[in-house]
Design a protein around this motif. Structure first.
Motif, PDB file in Angstrom:
ATOM      1  N   TYR A   1      27.009  23.479  -0.812  1.00  0.00           N
ATOM      2  CA  TYR A   1      27.595  22.295  -1.440  1.00  0.00           C
ATOM      3  C   TYR A   1      28.547  22.745  -2.556  1.00  0.00           C
ATOM      4  O   TYR A   1      28.420  23.845  -3.089  1.00  0.00           O
ATOM      5  CB  TYR A   1      26.515  21.373  -2.014  1.00  0.00           C
ATOM      6  N   TYR A   2      29.463  21.869  -2.875  1.00  0.00           N
ATOM      7  CA  TYR A   2      30.462  22.220  -3.898  1.00  0.00           C
ATOM      8  C   TYR A   2      29.902  21.930  -5.284  1.00  0.00           C
ATOM      9  O   TYR A   2      29.534  20.808  -5.606  1.00  0.00           O
ATOM     10  CB  TYR A   2      31.758  21.435  -3.683  1.00  0.00           C
ATOM     11  N   ASN A   3      29.824  22.977  -6.107  1.00  0.00           N
ATOM     12  CA  ASN A   3      29.355  22.855  -7.473  1.00  0.00           C
ATOM     13  C   ASN A   3      30.566  22.714  -8.386  1.00  0.00           C
ATOM     14  O   ASN A   3      31.339  23.672  -8.558  1.00  0.00           O
ATOM     15  CB  ASN A   3      28.523  24.084  -7.862  1.00  0.00           C
ATOM     16  N   GLN A   4      30.718  21.525  -8.984  1.00  0.00           N
ATOM     17  CA  GLN A   4      31.907  21.280  -9.806  1.00  0.00           C
ATOM     18  C   GLN A   4      31.932  22.145 -11.061  1.00  0.00           C
ATOM     19  O   GLN A   4      33.001  22.564 -11.501  1.00  0.00           O
ATOM     20  CB  GLN A   4      31.970  19.807 -10.191  1.00  0.00           C
ATOM     21  N   GLU A   5      30.754  22.425 -11.629  1.00  0.00           N
ATOM     22  CA  GLU A   5      30.720  23.234 -12.847  1.00  0.00           C
ATOM     23  C   GLU A   5      31.202  24.658 -12.577  1.00  0.00           C
ATOM     24  O   GLU A   5      31.927  25.250 -13.383  1.00  0.00           O
ATOM     25  CB  GLU A   5      29.299  23.273 -13.415  1.00  0.00           C
ATOM     26  N   LYS A   6      30.797  25.210 -11.427  1.00  0.00           N
ATOM     27  CA  LYS A   6      31.192  26.573 -11.086  1.00  0.00           C
ATOM     28  C   LYS A   6      32.529  26.619 -10.355  1.00  0.00           C
ATOM     29  O   LYS A   6      33.131  27.686 -10.221  1.00  0.00           O
ATOM     30  CB  LYS A   6      30.114  27.232 -10.219  1.00  0.00           C
ATOM     31  N   GLY A   7      32.962  25.460  -9.855  1.00  0.00           N
ATOM     32  CA  GLY A   7      34.217  25.419  -9.124  1.00  0.00           C
ATOM     33  C   GLY A   7      34.177  26.196  -7.821  1.00  0.00           C
ATOM     34  O   GLY A   7      35.170  26.774  -7.392  1.00  0.00           O
ATOM     35  N   ALA A   8      32.992  26.228  -7.198  1.00  0.00           N
ATOM     36  CA  ALA A   8      32.830  26.985  -5.958  1.00  0.00           C
ATOM     37  C   ALA A   8      31.681  26.387  -5.153  1.00  0.00           C
ATOM     38  O   ALA A   8      30.879  25.594  -5.667  1.00  0.00           O
ATOM     39  CB  ALA A   8      32.546  28.455  -6.251  1.00  0.00           C
ATOM     40  N   PHE A   9      31.630  26.786  -3.885  1.00  0.00           N
ATOM     41  CA  PHE A   9      30.521  26.353  -3.033  1.00  0.00           C
ATOM     42  C   PHE A   9      29.282  27.203  -3.325  1.00  0.00           C
ATOM     43  O   PHE A   9      29.371  28.421  -3.495  1.00  0.00           O
ATOM     44  CB  PHE A   9      30.899  26.464  -1.555  1.00  0.00           C
ATOM     45  N   VAL A  10      28.155  26.551  -3.399  1.00  0.00           N
ATOM     46  CA  VAL A  10      26.887  27.207  -3.701  1.00  0.00           C
ATOM     47  C   VAL A  10      25.905  26.897  -2.577  1.00  0.00           C
ATOM     48  O   VAL A  10      25.861  25.765  -2.061  1.00  0.00           O
ATOM     49  CB  VAL A  10      26.312  26.711  -5.052  1.00  0.00           C
TER      50      VAL A  10
END
Length: 312
Positions: free
Chosen positions: A83-92
């Motif tokens: 899923y896309y993690n907005q805080e990290k700006g990447a898929f996790v």
């Protein structure tokens, strides 16, 4: 060897604090564990399938997870998803319940075949591939799946490829009157499943699995296993035992010998595991009891030389 026997007995005795009777069922379940396979528990609801699985899980100091299979369950609910993690700006990647040591797949045949198939890679290769990335599962990884008989309303039969990944299919069977009375007396006040503690570590389970592979099997008994498997691929059988089934038959025989306190296989070990290992792998135009009779007839018809099975 003595340490392995003592450990297996300790696990079984711990489970017996919850499970009444069913000594043979517990032997087969532990055989599958040490053989590095997976187990399918099939029986009508209420016979103790889930309790048996939980009692084994609680006897081991390991990670345990449970998936309740339903028609709306998705493959990602089992394996995990990115899923896309907005805080990290990447898929996790979020790990699914398969990232455990013991997985209880409860009522597995209530899910659709698409979701059932999410376990194929996990069970055969001990890994999960999501979005092109392969992740290894922790060892040991042991799936205990329960299922209701296929004629039960709302069930989807397991595909042949899924069935073949289970080392054994075991039925709980019914209780005797004496056992049922013992169950009432034991559970009327207490809840034993809530109080049992772990009696072995993951490292000890790994040692048992390694010891299983070292159990000696005479060349004549290897030939006996091969002859039994070859006989299932002849005329009259739609689909016989696969090569994976052959190896499962071997490992189960070694595991059952270890469970009986021996470091060598005897013919009785092979005969004892034949039905739970072979029955669910045979595709034939006959009922389940007829399959059992067919396997028993094979065991009687294939010649077995008399040898000293301890001779190496």
């Amino acid at each position: 060897m003595a340490e392995n026997i003592e450990l297996l007995q300790r696990i079984k005795e711990n489970m017996a604090r919850v499970i009444i009777g069913k000594s043979e069922v517990m032997d087969l379940l532990l055989t599958s564990l040490v053989a590095g396979g997976h187990v399918l528990l099939e029986d009508v609801p209420g016979t103790g399938k889930t309790v048996l699985a939980k009692s084994l899980a609680k006897s081991m100091a390991s990670k345990f997870d449970r998936v309740q299979f339903t028609p709306d369950l998705l493959p990602s609910d089992v394996t995990g998803l990115s899923y896309y993690n907005q805080e990290k700006g990447a898929f996790v990647f979020k790990e699914g319940p398969v990232f455990t040591n013991i997985l209880l797949a409860d009522e597995i045949n209530r899910a659709t075949p698409r979701t059932q198939s999410s376990l194929l890679e996990c069970m055969a290769e001990g890994q999960v591939t999501v979005d092109g990335v392969t992740r290894q599962l922790d060892k040991p990884f042991f799936v205990i799946a329960t299922q209701n008989p296929v004629e039960t309303i709302g069930c989807f039969p397991l595909p042949e490829a899924q069935l073949d990944r289970f080392l054994m299919k075991i039925s709980m069977g019914s209780m005797t009157a004496k056992e049922e009375r013992q169950m009432i007396d034991r559970f009327i006040v207490d809840e034993p499943l809530q109080t049992i503690l772990a009696v072995c570590s993951l490292e000890e389970i790994k040692q048992l699995q390694e010891a299983c592979r070292q159990v000696y099997i005479h060349n004549d008994l290897k030939d006996y296993i091969v002859n039994l498997v070859q006989a299932t691929r002849k005329e009259g059988v739609q689909q016989g035992i696969s090569p994976r089934g052959t190896l499962a038959f071997l490992r189960a025989s070694q595991g059952y010998a270890l469970m009986q306190g021996r470091d060598y296989v005897v013919p009785e070990d092979i005969k004892k595991v034949a039905v739970p290992v072979l029955q669910h792998r045979l595709i034939m135009d006959m009922g389940e009891q007829q399959k059992v009779n067919y396997i028993h007839n094979l065991l009687q018809s294939i010649a077995l030389p008399t040898e000293d099975w301890t001779k190496r």
